[in-house]
Design a protein around this motif. Structure first.
Motif, mmCIF file in Angstrom:
data_model
loop_
_atom_site.group_PDB
_atom_site.id
_atom_site.type_symbol
_atom_site.label_atom_id
_atom_site.label_comp_id
_atom_site.label_asym_id
_atom_site.label_seq_id
_atom_site.Cartn_x
_atom_site.Cartn_y
_atom_site.Cartn_z
ATOM 1 N N SER A 1 39.894 43.970 -55.726
ATOM 2 C CA SER A 1 39.795 44.467 -54.361
ATOM 3 C C SER A 1 38.533 45.325 -54.273
ATOM 4 N N SER B 1 37.053 49.645 -53.089
ATOM 5 C CA SER B 1 37.334 50.943 -52.482
ATOM 6 C C SER B 1 37.334 50.848 -50.964
ATOM 7 N N HIS C 1 40.391 51.033 -48.713
ATOM 8 C CA HIS C 1 41.015 52.323 -48.421
ATOM 9 C C HIS C 1 40.120 53.261 -47.615
ATOM 10 N N SER D 1 36.358 44.690 -45.476
ATOM 11 C CA SER D 1 37.425 45.667 -45.664
ATOM 12 C C SER D 1 38.798 45.048 -45.394
ATOM 13 N N ALA E 1 41.699 44.736 -48.188
ATOM 14 C CA ALA E 1 43.016 45.329 -47.950
ATOM 15 C C ALA E 1 44.100 44.265 -48.053
ATOM 16 N N VAL F 1 45.302 43.769 -51.508
ATOM 17 C CA VAL F 1 46.292 44.754 -51.946
ATOM 18 C C VAL F 1 47.696 44.311 -51.552
ATOM 19 N N HIS G 1 39.694 48.541 -57.824
ATOM 20 C CA HIS G 1 38.999 48.917 -56.593
ATOM 21 C C HIS G 1 37.612 49.496 -56.900
#
Length: 212
Positions: free
Chosen positions: A153, A155, A158, A168, A172, A175, A196
């Motif tokens: 994934s 960072s 988040h 993004s 996400a 996840v 991440h």
């Protein structure tokens, strides 16, 4: 003795960058490798992607460590092709234990400028492509009686960043995919995790990024 002696790992996006690094590191610990990459540019991506020559270099690096590697030019968006790579590689190398769903791309557009084509391409590679690899691998891991699956994934799953709506959202989504698969596959002794990364020194990052 390595931590992964006798294990087999499949890695997508293995021609360069993080994918190559994963392949080499796992090989250092004794794993044999199934590696694939599109080895071609994609029209919506504003930087060059890995090449066949890059993937060949990954092969050289793994073989220098005394490990076996099967490498192919395969588009992670093509489920049938990914399944064939995984099935054929597992058959030749004696099974499958580890999955690293690493392949990913991006492009950079403000919300009002992002087109359906740019949106869909990133979703297809970064989310559906991850699912393609995971889905192709699951039967082999279940047959093995255990395994480890790492879905790459970001960072940005988040933390909101400018000009990365599609990236993004896809990361996400990875996840959510991990969380569901972890619950389903836990009884089979298969661990599913996401990692991440932040900005990594790869072709994706080493180009002008319009974050203004």
């Amino acid at each position: 003795m390595g931590l992964l002696d006798g294990k087999v790992a499949v890695i997508s996006g293995a021609a360069r960058g993080q994918g190559r690094s994963h392949a080499v590191r796992l090989a250092e610990e004794g794993a044999d490798i199934i590696a694939f990459d599109i080895c071609a540019d994609i029209d919506t991506v504003p930087y060059g992607l890995g090449t066949r020559e890059d993937l060949d270099e990954t092969v050289v690096l793994v073989e220098k460590l005394g490990r076996r590697i099967i490498a192919s030019q395969t588009d992670v968006r093509n489920f049938d092709a990914v399944t064939k790579v995984v099935d054929d590689g597992a058959a030749e190398l004696g099974g499958l234990d580890i999955v690293v769903a690493n392949a990913g791309i991006t492009s950079y557009y403000r919300s009002e400028e992002l087109t359906p084509h740019h949106w869909q391409t990133v979703i297809d590679v970064n989310l559906t492509g991850v699912w393609n690899v995971a889905r192709a691998a699951v039967p082999h891991l279940i047959d093995r009686g255990a395994g480890a699956m790492v879905l790459v994934s970001s960072s940005s799953a988040h933390v909101g960043l400018q000009n990365l709506n599609h990236y993004s959202a896809a990361k996400a989504g990875v996840v959510g995919l991990m969380q569901s698969m972890a619950v389903e596959l836990g009884p089979h002794m298969i661990r599913v995790n996401t990692v991440h990364p932040t900005t990594v020194k790869t072709g994706m990052a080493l180009n002008p990024i319009p974050f203004s």
